[in-house]
Write an enzyme that holds these catalytic residues in place. Structure first.
Site, PDB file in Angstrom:
ATOM      1  N   LYS A  71       0.808  -1.225   0.000  1.00 28.01           N
ATOM      2  CA  LYS A  71       0.000   0.000   0.000  1.00 28.01           C
ATOM      3  C   LYS A  71       0.845   1.281   0.000  1.00 28.01           C
ATOM      4  O   LYS A  71       0.457   2.271  -0.594  1.00 28.01           O
ATOM      5  CB  LYS A  71      -0.935   0.015   1.217  1.00 28.01           C
ATOM      6  CG  LYS A  71      -2.192  -0.833   1.027  1.00 28.01           C
ATOM      7  CD  LYS A  71      -2.963  -0.913   2.333  1.00 28.01           C
ATOM      8  CE  LYS A  71      -4.395  -0.522   2.147  1.00 28.01           C
ATOM      9  NZ  LYS A  71      -5.205  -0.701   3.361  1.00 28.01           N
ATOM     10  N   ASN A  92      -4.871   2.104  -2.067  1.00 28.95           N
ATOM     11  CA  ASN A  92      -5.468   0.756  -2.104  1.00 28.95           C
ATOM     12  C   ASN A  92      -6.222   0.500  -3.406  1.00 28.95           C
ATOM     13  O   ASN A  92      -6.742  -0.595  -3.617  1.00 28.95           O
ATOM     14  CB  ASN A  92      -6.379   0.495  -0.889  1.00 28.95           C
ATOM     15  CG  ASN A  92      -7.732   1.157  -1.024  1.00 28.95           C
ATOM     16  OD1 ASN A  92      -7.892   2.127  -1.766  1.00 28.95           O
ATOM     17  ND2 ASN A  92      -8.713   0.652  -0.308  1.00 28.95           N
ATOM     18  N   ASP A 107     -10.383   3.443   1.947  1.00 29.64           N
ATOM     19  CA  ASP A 107     -10.723   2.909   3.275  1.00 29.64           C
ATOM     20  C   ASP A 107     -11.562   3.883   4.117  1.00 29.64           C
ATOM     21  O   ASP A 107     -12.593   3.499   4.673  1.00 29.64           O
ATOM     22  CB  ASP A 107      -9.437   2.568   4.060  1.00 29.64           C
ATOM     23  CG  ASP A 107      -8.742   1.331   3.529  1.00 29.64           C
ATOM     24  OD1 ASP A 107      -9.390   0.538   2.826  1.00 29.64           O
ATOM     25  OD2 ASP A 107      -7.543   1.165   3.810  1.00 29.64           O
ATOM     26  N   GLY A 132      -6.642   2.464  18.632  1.00 28.62           N
ATOM     27  CA  GLY A 132      -5.641   2.178  17.606  1.00 28.62           C
ATOM     28  C   GLY A 132      -5.129   3.454  16.952  1.00 28.62           C
ATOM     29  O   GLY A 132      -5.815   4.487  16.945  1.00 28.62           O
ATOM     30  N   ALA A 133      -3.907   3.359  16.430  1.00 22.87           N
ATOM     31  CA  ALA A 133      -3.312   4.499  15.731  1.00 22.87           C
ATOM     32  C   ALA A 133      -2.458   3.991  14.569  1.00 22.87           C
ATOM     33  O   ALA A 133      -1.409   4.534  14.264  1.00 22.87           O
ATOM     34  CB  ALA A 133      -2.480   5.326  16.703  1.00 22.87           C
ATOM     35  N   GLY A 135      -2.505   2.210  10.389  1.00 26.21           N
ATOM     36  CA  GLY A 135      -2.917   2.683   9.065  1.00 26.21           C
ATOM     37  C   GLY A 135      -4.405   2.977   8.962  1.00 26.21           C
ATOM     38  O   GLY A 135      -4.806   4.042   8.458  1.00 26.21           O
ATOM     39  N   ILE A 228     -13.720  -2.766  13.084  1.00 29.76           N
ATOM     40  CA  ILE A 228     -13.367  -2.982  11.670  1.00 29.76           C
ATOM     41  C   ILE A 228     -12.743  -4.352  11.410  1.00 29.76           C
ATOM     42  O   ILE A 228     -12.478  -4.707  10.271  1.00 29.76           O
ATOM     43  CB  ILE A 228     -12.488  -1.845  11.102  1.00 29.76           C
ATOM     44  CG1 ILE A 228     -11.054  -1.895  11.644  1.00 29.76           C
ATOM     45  CG2 ILE A 228     -13.099  -0.479  11.350  1.00 29.76           C
ATOM     46  CD1 ILE A 228     -10.088  -1.065  10.793  1.00 29.76           C
ATOM     47  N   TYR A 230     -12.770  -8.047  10.519  1.00 26.81           N
ATOM     48  CA  TYR A 230     -13.821  -8.690   9.726  1.00 26.81           C
ATOM     49  C   TYR A 230     -13.723 -10.214   9.626  1.00 26.81           C
ATOM     50  O   TYR A 230     -14.560 -10.852   9.002  1.00 26.81           O
ATOM     51  CB  TYR A 230     -13.909  -8.082   8.313  1.00 26.81           C
ATOM     52  CG  TYR A 230     -12.651  -8.208   7.488  1.00 26.81           C
ATOM     53  CD1 TYR A 230     -12.347  -9.379   6.827  1.00 26.81           C
ATOM     54  CD2 TYR A 230     -11.790  -7.131   7.354  1.00 26.81           C
ATOM     55  CE1 TYR A 230     -11.209  -9.484   6.068  1.00 26.81           C
ATOM     56  CE2 TYR A 230     -10.640  -7.223   6.605  1.00 26.81           C
ATOM     57  CZ  TYR A 230     -10.351  -8.396   5.960  1.00 26.81           C
ATOM     58  OH  TYR A 230      -9.209  -8.503   5.210  1.00 26.81           O
ATOM     59  N   GLY A 250     -16.418  -5.309  10.535  1.00 23.56           N
ATOM     60  CA  GLY A 250     -15.539  -4.938   9.439  1.00 23.56           C
ATOM     61  C   GLY A 250     -16.003  -5.362   8.053  1.00 23.56           C
ATOM     62  O   GLY A 250     -15.501  -4.843   7.050  1.00 23.56           O
TER      63      GLY A 250
HETATM   64  N1  LIG Z   1     -12.800  -3.879   7.421  1.00 22.12           N
HETATM   65  C1  LIG Z   1     -11.908  -3.383   6.614  1.00 22.12           C
HETATM   66  O1  LIG Z   1     -12.189  -3.022   5.466  1.00 22.12           O
HETATM   67  C2  LIG Z   1     -10.498  -3.204   7.112  1.00 22.12           C
HETATM   68  C3  LIG Z   1      -9.590  -2.375   6.411  1.00 22.12           C
HETATM   69  C4  LIG Z   1      -8.289  -2.211   6.928  1.00 22.12           C
HETATM   70  C5  LIG Z   1      -7.918  -2.896   8.078  1.00 22.12           C
HETATM   71  N2  LIG Z   1      -8.821  -3.700   8.703  1.00 22.12           N
HETATM   72  C6  LIG Z   1      -8.447  -4.410   9.950  1.00 22.12           C
HETATM   73  O2  LIG Z   1      -8.031  -3.437  10.900  1.00 22.12           O
HETATM   74  C7  LIG Z   1      -7.039  -3.977  11.768  1.00 22.12           C
HETATM   75  C8  LIG Z   1      -5.844  -3.043  11.826  1.00 22.12           C
HETATM   76  O3  LIG Z   1      -5.293  -2.869  10.545  1.00 22.12           O
HETATM   77  P1  LIG Z   1      -4.182  -1.721  10.246  1.00 22.12           P
HETATM   78  O4  LIG Z   1      -3.840  -1.853   8.815  1.00 22.12           O
HETATM   79  O5  LIG Z   1      -4.623  -0.405  10.767  1.00 22.12           O
HETATM   80  O6  LIG Z   1      -2.964  -2.290  11.127  1.00 22.12           O
HETATM   81  P2  LIG Z   1      -1.669  -1.540  11.675  1.00 22.12           P
HETATM   82  O7  LIG Z   1      -1.341  -0.337  10.874  1.00 22.12           O
HETATM   83  O8  LIG Z   1      -0.646  -2.591  11.860  1.00 22.12           O
HETATM   84  O9  LIG Z   1      -2.115  -1.019  13.162  1.00 22.12           O
HETATM   85  C9  LIG Z   1      -2.414  -1.933  14.180  1.00 22.12           C
HETATM   86  C10 LIG Z   1      -2.941  -1.183  15.417  1.00 22.12           C
HETATM   87  O10 LIG Z   1      -3.363  -2.167  16.364  1.00 22.12           O
HETATM   88  C11 LIG Z   1      -2.668  -1.948  17.605  1.00 22.12           C
HETATM   89  N3  LIG Z   1      -2.445  -3.247  18.235  1.00 22.12           N
HETATM   90  C12 LIG Z   1      -1.922  -4.365  17.674  1.00 22.12           C
HETATM   91  N4  LIG Z   1      -1.899  -5.375  18.553  1.00 22.12           N
HETATM   92  C13 LIG Z   1      -2.407  -4.880  19.724  1.00 22.12           C
HETATM   93  C14 LIG Z   1      -2.629  -5.430  21.009  1.00 22.12           C
HETATM   94  N5  LIG Z   1      -2.324  -6.702  21.277  1.00 22.12           N
HETATM   95  N6  LIG Z   1      -3.183  -4.644  21.961  1.00 22.12           N
HETATM   96  C15 LIG Z   1      -3.493  -3.366  21.705  1.00 22.12           C
HETATM   97  N7  LIG Z   1      -3.320  -2.775  20.496  1.00 22.12           N
HETATM   98  C16 LIG Z   1      -2.755  -3.539  19.520  1.00 22.12           C
HETATM   99  C17 LIG Z   1      -1.388  -1.246  17.220  1.00 22.12           C
HETATM  100  O11 LIG Z   1      -0.883  -0.530  18.337  1.00 22.12           O
HETATM  101  P3  LIG Z   1       0.669  -0.093  18.461  1.00 22.12           P
HETATM  102  O12 LIG Z   1       0.771   1.277  17.860  1.00 22.12           O
HETATM  103  O13 LIG Z   1       0.905  -0.107  19.917  1.00 22.12           O
HETATM  104  O14 LIG Z   1       1.469  -1.131  17.728  1.00 22.12           O
HETATM  105  C18 LIG Z   1      -1.893  -0.319  16.099  1.00 22.12           C
HETATM  106  O15 LIG Z   1      -2.528   0.813  16.641  1.00 22.12           O
HETATM  107  C19 LIG Z   1      -6.764  -5.399  11.229  1.00 22.12           C
HETATM  108  O16 LIG Z   1      -7.564  -6.298  11.936  1.00 22.12           O
HETATM  109  C20 LIG Z   1      -7.252  -5.326   9.790  1.00 22.12           C
HETATM  110  O17 LIG Z   1      -7.651  -6.589   9.288  1.00 22.12           O
HETATM  111  C21 LIG Z   1     -10.088  -3.851   8.258  1.00 22.12           C
END
Ligand SMILES: NC(=O)c1ccc[n+]([C@@H]2O[C@H](COP(=O)([O-])OP(=O)(O)OC[C@H]3O[C@@H](n4cnc5c(N)ncnc54)[C@H](OP(=O)(O)O)[C@@H]3O)[C@@H](O)[C@H]2O)c1
Length: 294
Positions: A71, A92, A107, A132-133, A135, A228, A230, A250
Site C-alpha cells: 500500500k 489501495n 478505506d 488504535g493508531a 494505518g 473494523i 472482519y 468490518g
Molecule cells: N474492514 C476493513 O475493510 C479493514 C480495512 C483495513 C484494516 N482492517 C483491519 O483493521 C485492523 C488493523 O489494521 P491496520 O492496517 O490499521 O494495522 P496496523 O497499521 O498494523 O495497526 C495496528 C494497530 O493495532 C494496535 N495493536 C496491535 N496489537 C495490539 C494489542 N495486542 N493490543 C493493543 N493494540 C494492539 C497497534 O498498536 P501499536 O501502535 O501499539 O502497535 C496499532 O494501533 C486489522 O484487523 C485489519 O484486518 C479492516
C-alpha cells in the site's frame, strides 16, 4: 460469469492474497450489472511490485486493488495520486486510464459511507473514541474529520503512536479537537460518558481468545460501536449485541471500500446489496437472509 476474448481485467495485488474476500463480492457486482470484467487475486512479491505495476499497462487492466505489503510502496509508481493519498501516503486502488495510473485510498470513505448508509449514523458534531493508531486509524480519523466530527479521543497501546496521529490530524487536517488517552487509563469511566461512537481499528479481536480492550460497563454510553475486524465476531461486537447498541463489523467497511473502488473503475453505481449478500452467502454457506435476518 463467462470469460471471453473481450473480458477486461481487475484484481488484487498483495502478498499473500489467498485469504482475500474481494474477488467474491467484486465479481458478483460485475456479473449483476452485466459488465464484461473479472476480478482476480494476484500474488505479488515485494521485489516484483514495479514489474507488476507495468503489467497493469501491458495487459490493459481497468485497475487493481492493493493490500499488504504494497500500500505504501506502490505510491512511487503512480503517474497521479488523489488528494487523500497525498495526505496519507498509501494507495489501495489503482485506476488505469489509457496507460496513466492514478492511485486512490478508499478505506476512510468506505468506512464513513458504511456508517451512514448501513449504520444510519450521522457523524457531524459527535464524539468518537478510536482504539488504535495504525494505518486504518489514520484513514478513518481523516474521513471523520472531513464529515465534521466534533471531537476525537485516541487510545493506543503505544502512546507515542497515538500522539503522532494527533499531530497528523492537527497539521494535515487542521483539526484540533483531539486528545490521546493513555492506554493504562483507558477504562477510567469518566471519559466514556462523552462517547457517541466507539471504533476499534486495532487488530485485537482477530484471534480466538482476544479480549475486548474496553470493559463492557464503559461501552453502555455509546450510541454506536464499530469494529473494523472482519474475520470473526469479536468480543466487542458481542458486547454491543448484548447491550443492544447499534453496531457494525468490518465486513461492512470491506464492502463499502470495495464498492468505491468499483465505482472508480467502472463509473457505475456499485450494487452494494448484491455484493453484501454474495459475501455473506460465501462466508456462511447458508445465505444472508437465514443467518443475518436482513
Ligand atoms: N474492514 C476493513 O475493510 C479493514 C480495512 C483495513 C484494516 N482492517 C483491519 O483493521 C485492523 C488493523 O489494521 P491496520 O492496517 O490499521 O494495522 P496496523 O497499521 O498494523 O495497526 C495496528 C494497530 O493495532 C494496535 N495493536 C496491535 N496489537 C495490539 C494489542 N495486542 N493490543 C493493543 N493494540 C494492539 C497497534 O498498536 P501499536 O501502535 O501499539 O502497535 C496499532 O494501533 C486489522 O484487523 C485489519 O484486518 C479492516
Amino acid at each position: 460469469m463467462e470469460i471471453r476474448g473481450t473480458t477486461k481485467l481487475t484484481g488484487l495485488f498483495g502478498y499473500p492474497v489467498s485469504h482475500s474476500l474481494s474477488p467474491v463480492f467484486q465479481n458478483a457486482a460485475f456479473e449483476h450489472l452485466g459488465i464484461d470484467c473479472v476480478y482476480i487475486p494476484l500474488e505479488v512479491k515485494p521485489e516484483n511490485l514495479e514489474i507488476a505495476v507495468e503489467a497493469i499497462r501491458v495487459f490493459n487492466f481497468v485497475g487493481v486493488n492493493v493490500t499488504i505489503p504494497h500500500k505504501r510502496s506502490i505510491v512511487n509508481f503512480m503517474d497521479e495520486i488523489d488528494e487523500e493519498v497525498e495526505i496519507l501516503g498509501v494507495v489501495n486502488t489503482v485506476c488505469n486510464k489509457n496507460g496513466k495510473l492514478k492511485g486512490y485510498i478508499t478505506d476512510g470513505k468506505g468506512f464513513v459511507k458504511s456508517l451512514k448508509e448501513e449504520g444510519k449514523f450521522t457523524v457531524k458534531d459527535k464524539v468518537a473514541f478510536i482504539l488504535g493508531a495504525g494505518g486504518s486509524a489514520y484513514a478513518i480519523s481523516g474521513a471523520l474529520v472531513r464529515e465534521k466530527i466534533g471531537k476525537i479521543y485516541i487510545i493506543n497501546r503505544t502512546y507515542e503512536n497515538g500522539i503522532k496521529l494527533k499531530e497528523h490530524l492537527k497539521e494535515k487536517m487542521k483539526f484540533t479537537e483531539v486528545e490521546v488517552i493513555p492506554f493504562e487509563k483507558r477504562n477510567e469511566r469518566d471519559y466514556w460518558k462523552e462517547a457517541d461512537l466507539i471504533i476499534n481499528t486495532t487488530s485485537v479481536g482477530m484471534k480466538e481468545g482476544d479480549v475486548s480492550l474496553i470493559e463492557e460497563k464503559n461501552l453502555a454510553y455509546a450510541s454506536f460501536i464499530y469494529d473494523i475486524v472482519y474475520n470473526r465476531k469479536t468480543e466487542l461486537i458481542k458486547s454491543a449485541e448484548k447491550l443492544g447498541i447499534p453496531h457494525l463489523d468490518g465486513i461492512s467497511m470491506l464492502i463499502y471500500q470495495g464498492a468505491i473502488s468499483f465505482e472508480i473503475w467502472t463509473g457505475r453505481k456499485a450494487p452494494v446489496d448484491v455484493m453484501r449478500r454474495r459475501l455473506y452467502q460465501f462466508l456462511t454457506g447458508e445465505g444472508y437472509n437465514k443467518k443475518y435476518g436482513d
